[in-house]
Design a protein around this motif. Structure first.
Motif, PDB file in Angstrom:
ATOM      1  N   SER A 123       0.348  -1.172   0.113  1.00  7.68           N
ATOM      2  CA  SER A 123       0.394   0.259   0.225  1.00  7.68           C
ATOM      3  C   SER A 123       0.507   1.646   0.551  1.00  7.68           C
ATOM      4  CB  SER A 123      -0.942   0.019   1.178  1.00  7.68           C
ATOM      5  OG  SER A 123      -1.977   1.165   1.558  1.00  7.68           O
ATOM      6  N   GLU A 124       1.952   1.232   1.072  1.00  9.97           N
ATOM      7  CA  GLU A 124       3.145   2.554   0.824  1.00  9.97           C
ATOM      8  C   GLU A 124       3.328   2.800  -0.605  1.00  9.97           C
ATOM      9  OE1 GLU A 124       4.673   2.445   5.489  1.00  9.97           O
ATOM     10  OE2 GLU A 124       5.642   0.372   4.296  1.00  9.97           O
ATOM     11  N   VAL A 125       3.876   1.566  -1.276  1.00 10.63           N
ATOM     12  CA  VAL A 125       4.459   1.406  -2.616  1.00 10.63           C
ATOM     13  C   VAL A 125       4.149   2.243  -3.229  1.00 10.63           C
ATOM     14  CG1 VAL A 125       5.948   0.354  -4.083  1.00 10.63           C
ATOM     15  CG2 VAL A 125       5.820   0.076  -1.410  1.00 10.63           C
ATOM     16  N   GLN A 126       2.502   1.529  -2.903  1.00  7.88           N
ATOM     17  CA  GLN A 126       1.761   2.023  -4.348  1.00  7.88           C
ATOM     18  C   GLN A 126       0.797   3.526  -3.968  1.00  7.88           C
ATOM     19  OE1 GLN A 126      -2.584  -0.234  -4.239  1.00  7.88           O
ATOM     20  NE2 GLN A 126      -2.752   0.567  -5.503  1.00  7.88           N
ATOM     21  N   ARG A 127       1.187   4.122  -3.117  1.00  3.37           N
ATOM     22  CA  ARG A 127       0.530   5.578  -2.873  1.00  3.37           C
ATOM     23  C   ARG A 127       1.718   6.388  -3.848  1.00  3.37           C
ATOM     24  NH1 ARG A 127      -0.942   5.967   3.407  1.00  3.37           N
ATOM     25  NH2 ARG A 127      -1.490   8.298   3.001  1.00  3.37           N
ATOM     26  N   VAL A 128       3.075   6.267  -2.814  1.00  2.31           N
ATOM     27  CA  VAL A 128       4.169   6.597  -3.462  1.00  2.31           C
ATOM     28  C   VAL A 128       3.919   6.664  -5.648  1.00  2.31           C
ATOM     29  CG1 VAL A 128       7.083   7.449  -3.933  1.00  2.31           C
ATOM     30  CG2 VAL A 128       6.121   6.087  -1.786  1.00  2.31           C
ATOM     31  N   GLY A 129       3.949   5.233  -6.350  1.00  3.74           N
ATOM     32  CA  GLY A 129       3.301   4.934  -7.648  1.00  3.74           C
ATOM     33  C   GLY A 129       2.542   6.246  -7.591  1.00  3.74           C
ATOM     34  N   GLU A 130       1.045   6.574  -7.832  1.00  7.91           N
ATOM     35  CA  GLU A 130      -0.211   7.126  -7.206  1.00  7.91           C
ATOM     36  C   GLU A 130       0.202   8.577  -7.691  1.00  7.91           C
ATOM     37  OE1 GLU A 130      -2.976   6.209  -4.158  1.00  7.91           O
ATOM     38  OE2 GLU A 130      -3.460   3.753  -5.514  1.00  7.91           O
ATOM     39  N   VAL A 131       1.504   9.291  -6.549  1.00  3.65           N
ATOM     40  CA  VAL A 131       1.923  10.508  -6.377  1.00  3.65           C
ATOM     41  C   VAL A 131       2.689  11.183  -7.706  1.00  3.65           C
ATOM     42  CG1 VAL A 131       3.418  12.008  -5.852  1.00  3.65           C
ATOM     43  CG2 VAL A 131       2.157  10.838  -4.341  1.00  3.65           C
ATOM     44  N   LEU A 132       3.296   9.614  -7.912  1.00  5.79           N
ATOM     45  CA  LEU A 132       4.628   9.684  -9.541  1.00  5.79           C
ATOM     46  C   LEU A 132       3.296  10.221 -10.946  1.00  5.79           C
ATOM     47  CD1 LEU A 132       6.877   7.043  -8.941  1.00  5.79           C
ATOM     48  CD2 LEU A 132       7.358  10.001  -8.349  1.00  5.79           C
ATOM     49  N   ALA A 133       2.254   9.419 -10.456  1.00  7.60           N
ATOM     50  CA  ALA A 133       1.882   9.161 -11.784  1.00  7.60           C
ATOM     51  C   ALA A 133       0.603  10.592 -12.457  1.00  7.60           C
ATOM     52  CB  ALA A 133       0.404   8.226 -11.591  1.00  7.60           C
ATOM     53  N   GLU A 134       0.464  11.689 -10.800  1.00  2.29           N
ATOM     54  CA  GLU A 134      -0.512  12.834 -10.393  1.00  2.29           C
ATOM     55  C   GLU A 134       1.236  13.309 -11.620  1.00  2.29           C
ATOM     56  OE1 GLU A 134      -2.480  15.527  -7.650  1.00  2.29           O
ATOM     57  OE2 GLU A 134      -2.118  13.633  -7.221  1.00  2.29           O
ATOM     58  N   LEU A 135       2.054  13.280 -10.873  1.00  2.00           N
ATOM     59  CA  LEU A 135       3.055  14.456 -11.323  1.00  2.00           C
ATOM     60  C   LEU A 135       3.727  14.713 -12.727  1.00  2.00           C
ATOM     61  CD1 LEU A 135       5.417  14.355  -8.149  1.00  2.00           C
ATOM     62  CD2 LEU A 135       4.186  15.685  -8.659  1.00  2.00           C
ATOM     63  N   ALA A 136       3.594  13.206 -13.405  1.00  2.00           N
ATOM     64  CA  ALA A 136       3.516  13.596 -14.938  1.00  2.00           C
ATOM     65  C   ALA A 136       2.095  13.998 -15.718  1.00  2.00           C
ATOM     66  CB  ALA A 136       3.741  11.423 -15.132  1.00  2.00           C
ATOM     67  N   GLN A 137       1.267  13.387 -14.986  1.00  2.56           N
ATOM     68  CA  GLN A 137       0.308  14.576 -15.870  1.00  2.56           C
ATOM     69  C   GLN A 137       0.195  15.705 -15.827  1.00  2.56           C
ATOM     70  OE1 GLN A 137      -3.856  13.181 -14.245  1.00  2.56           O
ATOM     71  NE2 GLN A 137      -3.077  10.633 -14.359  1.00  2.56           N
ATOM     72  N   ARG A 138       0.786  16.395 -14.634  1.00  2.00           N
ATOM     73  CA  ARG A 138       0.839  18.377 -14.157  1.00  2.00           C
ATOM     74  C   ARG A 138       2.308  18.141 -15.162  1.00  2.00           C
ATOM     75  NH1 ARG A 138      -2.206  19.636  -8.534  1.00  2.00           N
ATOM     76  NH2 ARG A 138       0.157  20.713  -8.243  1.00  2.00           N
ATOM     77  N   ALA A 139       2.867  17.880 -15.094  1.00  2.00           N
ATOM     78  CA  ALA A 139       3.810  18.089 -16.095  1.00  2.00           C
ATOM     79  C   ALA A 139       3.619  17.775 -17.286  1.00  2.00           C
ATOM     80  CB  ALA A 139       5.488  17.295 -15.532  1.00  2.00           C
ATOM     81  N   ARG A 140       2.364  17.475 -17.679  1.00  2.00           N
ATOM     82  CA  ARG A 140       2.352  17.401 -19.077  1.00  2.00           C
ATOM     83  C   ARG A 140       3.525  16.245 -19.805  1.00  2.00           C
ATOM     84  NH1 ARG A 140      -1.417  19.402 -16.921  1.00  2.00           N
ATOM     85  NH2 ARG A 140      -2.621  21.202 -17.026  1.00  2.00           N
ATOM     86  N   ILE A 141       3.462  15.376 -19.545  1.00  2.00           N
ATOM     87  CA  ILE A 141       4.923  13.915 -19.812  1.00  2.00           C
ATOM     88  C   ILE A 141       3.552  13.198 -20.567  1.00  2.00           C
ATOM     89  CG2 ILE A 141       6.374  11.979 -18.968  1.00  2.00           C
ATOM     90  CD1 ILE A 141       7.499  13.823 -17.099  1.00  2.00           C
ATOM     91  N   THR A 142       2.270  12.552 -19.336  1.00  2.00           N
ATOM     92  CA  THR A 142       1.342  12.311 -19.440  1.00  2.00           C
ATOM     93  C   THR A 142       0.094  12.446 -20.633  1.00  2.00           C
ATOM     94  OG1 THR A 142       0.714  11.543 -17.959  1.00  2.00           O
ATOM     95  CG2 THR A 142       2.308   9.570 -18.483  1.00  2.00           C
TER      96      THR A 142
END
Length: 594
Positions: free
Chosen positions: A363-382
């Motif tokens: 669960s901890e690792v998954q939450r960090v992964g979700e933060v990275l996914a959101e950062l990728a969206q906010r930075a217009r990478i994805t």
């Protein structure tokens, strides 16, 4: 890399930002990093250099010439960044940026910076490891002398860089009611609790870090007021040698220990840079090859203590509380009230490194992964960017850091521009994927890594001498400087690809469903094989005997792989079942139906 480094038979230093102690080291690490960290890319044993590596580096010579070339270029680097008094130079040089049209003064460009200490540790360790192995195959006395001299220079620079990092470490203590204290409390108080309750919880969460910080003196000076319950603190690395930092008492040959001017407060960017390089000092490779001498081991232990405390501090702050983490409340805001998604990515990278040290829950690792996914969206990478999208500034020109204290060397306050959001995101995404044990979750994170890589691929040069190097930001090609490669950016992409190689080198995840399916297939294959052995006459022909021998070997291999690779075991079991059915059909055709 090879094509750009030797365009006319020599060696082309520099790049987009010109020459300095950091850029030149980054250029060398684009070669030496993979060569020392990925076994299949090694260059220090000419007889074992892979053919595809030699093909890629053909412009640099053959398997014998390439390591000799590296020895000469590394020697040139270490000589260039050593002054007349034999003191290694760690200046930021052309990486320092002015806020106005007034260029930095010569004294400002000469200031030591943590980025240079960091890259020096990585390059020096890679060089010492390279020379230790290469010396075992060198026979010419003059080349042996060159290799020995290079190792000595690298060791001296390594010691000096370690001392520099010790003197750049900072513990910033401030009142709870100060603007800094209120900013920190606003960041960590995600549940809207009373201030006193949050302060008490924060003190309780950080008590071990506080106890460790209290005893730090080497290169940092005594920390005061940290036990006061009305005080808060943060720790990490400033941008350079801290003002009034005491000199480090060491027997290592480090030359003159210069005075510092940097603000005595941690910068997240330089903290992450320092943490990344210090980890190399106590890595398995460093220990196995014995890359550190006795005094360097002493300095390394002091740095490791600061590494442990800093990792723990930022990881605990980033994940503070029982509900939503402060890290998940994007963007991250520092105590001087600067906020940015880049800062969120920096804190995330510290949390990821802290998770790799322990046994985190899925669960901890998954939450960090979700933060990275959101950062990728906010930075217009994805996500597709908007017209004149302000998020693109994360990539170009990047995030600007004001370097408080640089004005003490004359001139205006300088800045440090960081634009490595995408490669840093890729590296952290790969590390998170490596931590995940659930196949579906890892697949989602690997998909994010793939999409980030596609973004990075689009930023490579597409033609000319610098084909496939970085970084050509879309829309900036008219700028003359952009026509040259950025070793700063290219080296960070290489570093993320080295991390990706680590993920690829791990064993595949074991699916319980697939393991059950493979077990059932093997059970049926074993039973039918035993039936075939029982029913076949001892006078069976050579073709049938060979088929049964092959089936036995395949079954044995399938059983060996069941533990780690049930999918492969299932395929092998299916092959045996197909072969046994072919034998049964052939026998039925010859003898008629039973």
């Amino acid at each position: 890399m090879a094509r750009s480094a030797v365009p006319a038979g020599g060696w082309s230093w520099g790049g987009r930002h010109g020459r300095n102690s950091i850029s030149d080291a980054e250029q060398l690490l684009c070669l030496l990093g993979p060569a020392t960290e990925i076994p299949s890319f090694k260059l220090d044993q000419p007889d074992e250099t892979a053919d595809d590596v030699l093909d890629a580096l053909a412009e640099l010579g053959d398997s014998v010439e390439i390591p000799r070339l590296l020895v000469r270029r590394l020697t040139e680097y270490f000589s260039t960044y050593t002054d007349d008094s034999k003191t290694p130079v760690f200046s930021g040089g052309t990486y320092f940026a002015a806020a106005s049209q007034v260029p930095p003064t010569a004294a400002q460009r000469a200031l030591d910076v943590v980025d240079s200490f960091s890259v020096a540790i990585r390059l020096s360790l890679a060089t010492i490891g390279f020379t230790r192995v290469f010396r075992t195959v060198v026979r010419r006395p003059d080349l042996v002398s060159e290799v020995d001299a290079l190792e000595s220079m690298a060791s001296r620079r390594l010691s000096a860089a370690m001392v520099g990092l010790l003197r750049s470490f900072s513990v910033d203590v401030f009142d709870v009611g100060s603007p800094e204290g209120q900013a920190l409390l606003e960041t960590v108080n995600q549940q809207g609790l009373p201030t006193r309750q949050v302060v008490e919880s924060l003190h309780r969460e950080l008590r071990q870090v506080k106890a460790g910080v209290r005893d730090i003196t080497l290169g940092s000076g005594q920390v005061t007021d940290i036990d006061n319950d009305n005080k808060l603190f943060q720790c990490g690395w400033s941008w350079g040698l801290v003002a009034n930092a005491p000199k480090v008492d060491t027997t290592a040959d480090v030359g003159e220990q210069r005075d510092g001017v940097a603000q005595s407060a941690p910068y997240l960017y330089f903290t992450v840079v320092a943490l990344d390089c210090i980890r190399n000092l106590f890595s398995e490779r460093t220990r196995l090859l014995g890359l550190l001498d006795e005094e360097q081991n002493r300095l390394s232990r002091s740095l490791q203590l600061r590494w442990d405390l800093t990792q723990s501090y930022w990881s605990k702050v980033g994940r503070f509380g029982s509900g939503r983490w402060p890290l998940e409340d994007l963007p991250w805001r520092t105590v001087d009230k600067v906020d940015s998604d880049y800062l969120s990515l920096l804190v995330t990278s510290i949390v990821v490194q802290d998770l790799t040290r322990g046994q985190p829950t899925e669960s901890e690792v998954q939450r960090v992964g979700e933060v990275l996914a959101e950062l990728a969206q906010r930075a217009r990478i994805t996500r597709r960017p908007l017209f004149n999208d302000p998020a693109l500034a994360l990539h170009s020109p990047g995030f600007r850091l004001a370097l408080e204290g640089t004005e003490a060397a004359g001139g205006e306050r300088l800045h440090w521009l960081v634009a490595d959001f995408s490669p840093l995101l890729l590296k952290q995404t790969v590390l998170v994927a490596q931590l995940l044990r659930h196949i579906e979750l890892r697949g989602q994170v690997v998909t994010l890594a793939d999409r980030t890589w596609e973004h990075l691929r689009a930023r490579r040069f597409t033609s000319g001498q610098y084909l496939h190097l970085w970084d050509q930001t879309p829309g900036a090609a008219a700028d003359q400087d952009v026509q040259l490669p950025s070793w700063y950016y290219t080296e960070r992409v290489v570093e993320s690809l080295i991390a990706a190689a680590g993920l690829v080198g791990t064993a595949p995840l074991r699916s319980q469903a697939l393991a059950g399916y493979a077990t059932d297939l093997l059970a049926e294959a074993d039973h039918l094989f035993d039936q075939e052995l029982l029913s076949v006459s001892a006078e069976a022909g050579p073709a049938m005997s060979a088929a049964l021998h092959g089936a036995r070997s395949t079954l044995r291999r399938a059983h060996e792989l069941m533990g780690n690779r049930p999918g492969t075991a299932a395929v092998l079991a299916a092959e045996v079942l197909r072969e046994l059915d072919r034998l049964a059909a052939a026998r039925q055709k010859a003898t008629g139906p039973a």
